[in-house]
Design an enzyme around this catalytic site. Sequence first.
Site, PDB file in Angstrom:
ATOM      1  N   GLY A  46      -8.445  22.904  34.813  1.00  0.00           N
ATOM      2  CA  GLY A  46      -9.805  23.039  34.311  1.00  0.00           C
ATOM      3  C   GLY A  46     -10.373  24.435  34.242  1.00  0.00           C
ATOM      4  O   GLY A  46     -11.151  24.749  33.343  1.00  0.00           O
ATOM      5  N   GLU A 100     -13.630  28.018  40.261  1.00  0.00           N
ATOM      6  CA  GLU A 100     -13.544  26.613  39.872  1.00  0.00           C
ATOM      7  C   GLU A 100     -14.326  26.385  38.583  1.00  0.00           C
ATOM      8  O   GLU A 100     -15.310  27.072  38.319  1.00  0.00           O
ATOM      9  CB  GLU A 100     -14.162  25.723  40.958  1.00  0.00           C
ATOM     10  CG  GLU A 100     -13.237  25.397  42.104  1.00  0.00           C
ATOM     11  CD  GLU A 100     -12.379  24.180  41.804  1.00  0.00           C
ATOM     12  OE1 GLU A 100     -12.061  23.932  40.610  1.00  0.00           O
ATOM     13  OE2 GLU A 100     -12.003  23.480  42.744  1.00  0.00           O
ATOM     14  N   ASP A 101     -13.903  25.392  37.819  1.00  0.00           N
ATOM     15  CA  ASP A 101     -14.679  24.977  36.663  1.00  0.00           C
ATOM     16  C   ASP A 101     -15.868  24.131  37.112  1.00  0.00           C
ATOM     17  O   ASP A 101     -16.986  24.330  36.662  1.00  0.00           O
ATOM     18  CB  ASP A 101     -13.818  24.218  35.658  1.00  0.00           C
ATOM     19  CG  ASP A 101     -13.015  23.072  36.289  1.00  0.00           C
ATOM     20  OD1 ASP A 101     -12.934  22.998  37.533  1.00  0.00           O
ATOM     21  OD2 ASP A 101     -12.460  22.258  35.536  1.00  0.00           O
ATOM     22  N   ASP A 104     -17.750  18.806  42.339  1.00  0.00           N
ATOM     23  CA  ASP A 104     -18.562  17.604  42.498  1.00  0.00           C
ATOM     24  C   ASP A 104     -18.485  17.120  43.942  1.00  0.00           C
ATOM     25  O   ASP A 104     -19.283  17.515  44.767  1.00  0.00           O
ATOM     26  CB  ASP A 104     -18.263  16.526  41.455  1.00  0.00           C
ATOM     27  CG  ASP A 104     -16.790  16.272  41.215  1.00  0.00           C
ATOM     28  OD1 ASP A 104     -15.984  16.413  42.141  1.00  0.00           O
ATOM     29  OD2 ASP A 104     -16.445  15.910  40.081  1.00  0.00           O
ATOM     30  N   LYS A 132     -22.343  19.899  40.868  1.00  0.00           N
ATOM     31  CA  LYS A 132     -23.105  18.644  40.875  1.00  0.00           C
ATOM     32  C   LYS A 132     -23.682  18.470  42.281  1.00  0.00           C
ATOM     33  O   LYS A 132     -23.034  17.874  43.143  1.00  0.00           O
ATOM     34  CB  LYS A 132     -22.200  17.457  40.536  1.00  0.00           C
ATOM     35  CG  LYS A 132     -21.652  17.466  39.126  1.00  0.00           C
ATOM     36  CD  LYS A 132     -20.786  16.232  38.910  1.00  0.00           C
ATOM     37  CE  LYS A 132     -20.230  16.150  37.520  1.00  0.00           C
ATOM     38  NZ  LYS A 132     -19.390  14.940  37.339  1.00  0.00           N
ATOM     39  N   PHE A 153     -20.385  12.663  34.014  1.00  0.00           N
ATOM     40  CA  PHE A 153     -19.059  13.101  33.630  1.00  0.00           C
ATOM     41  C   PHE A 153     -19.162  13.991  32.393  1.00  0.00           C
ATOM     42  O   PHE A 153     -19.811  13.616  31.405  1.00  0.00           O
ATOM     43  CB  PHE A 153     -18.160  11.897  33.339  1.00  0.00           C
ATOM     44  CG  PHE A 153     -16.735  12.285  33.097  1.00  0.00           C
ATOM     45  CD1 PHE A 153     -15.899  12.603  34.155  1.00  0.00           C
ATOM     46  CD2 PHE A 153     -16.241  12.374  31.806  1.00  0.00           C
ATOM     47  CE1 PHE A 153     -14.580  12.987  33.937  1.00  0.00           C
ATOM     48  CE2 PHE A 153     -14.920  12.744  31.574  1.00  0.00           C
ATOM     49  CZ  PHE A 153     -14.098  13.060  32.639  1.00  0.00           C
ATOM     50  N   ASP A 160     -11.628  18.013  30.952  1.00  0.00           N
ATOM     51  CA  ASP A 160     -11.048  17.037  30.040  1.00  0.00           C
ATOM     52  C   ASP A 160     -11.366  15.599  30.419  1.00  0.00           C
ATOM     53  O   ASP A 160     -11.815  15.308  31.514  1.00  0.00           O
ATOM     54  CB  ASP A 160      -9.528  17.205  30.021  1.00  0.00           C
ATOM     55  CG  ASP A 160      -8.873  16.672  31.289  1.00  0.00           C
ATOM     56  OD1 ASP A 160      -7.969  15.832  31.177  1.00  0.00           O
ATOM     57  OD2 ASP A 160      -9.268  17.090  32.396  1.00  0.00           O
ATOM     58  N   ARG A 166     -10.477  19.810  26.529  1.00  0.00           N
ATOM     59  CA  ARG A 166     -10.457  21.121  27.203  1.00  0.00           C
ATOM     60  C   ARG A 166     -10.745  22.274  26.243  1.00  0.00           C
ATOM     61  O   ARG A 166     -11.268  23.296  26.643  1.00  0.00           O
ATOM     62  CB  ARG A 166      -9.101  21.363  27.857  1.00  0.00           C
ATOM     63  CG  ARG A 166      -8.807  20.486  29.046  1.00  0.00           C
ATOM     64  CD  ARG A 166      -7.566  20.990  29.774  1.00  0.00           C
ATOM     65  NE  ARG A 166      -7.051  20.016  30.709  1.00  0.00           N
ATOM     66  CZ  ARG A 166      -7.537  19.815  31.940  1.00  0.00           C
ATOM     67  NH1 ARG A 166      -8.547  20.528  32.370  1.00  0.00           N
ATOM     68  NH2 ARG A 166      -6.993  18.914  32.730  1.00  0.00           N
TER      69      ARG A 166
END
Length: 176
Positions: A46, A100-101, A104, A132, A153, A160, A166
């Site tokens: 990601g 990080e992308d 959560d 999040k 989401f 993705d 992506r």
Amino acid sequence: MIQLHDKHFVPFISAEEIDFAIAEMAQLVEADFADETPVFIGVLNGAFMVVADFMKHYKKPCEVSFIKLASYEGTETTHEVKNLIGLNQDLTGRSVVVIEDIVDTGSTLEVLKAMFKQQNVKHFKIATLFLKPDAYKKDIKIDYVGIRIPDKFIVGYGLDYNGLGRNLAEVYQLSE
């Protein structure tokens, strides 16, 4: 609206907002490590787009490497993190910033923190494009946050849904 496999997604965050958030994160990290050469560790798959754009904004000397971890199947987290590709360099005494992308639940962060503690790094920091807050349940400090989002989401910009999405320059959220 776009369709990926069996799901529909609606526009959520523009490419311009993403670039602005990444540029701000890069400036903050640059200020914190002005006298050092940090090692940026991107978490694949990601974070590849985040890392690439972050590196364009970061103007000081640095190194970059990647690890591959996985914790999602479809639209749900498995709460189990698999280490698919590990690090192959000695980070003893180095300053490490994990990029990080998205964060959560924080399960991946626990694995990363333990991994880098064993490496005896000098500094361990975490930067994430998306956080999040409502889903995050861990006590690990996230040092740099680009954009806080609701617990929905999302796909695009490296994220993705079962392998698709992506490559999107914008971020889309699952349609209700």
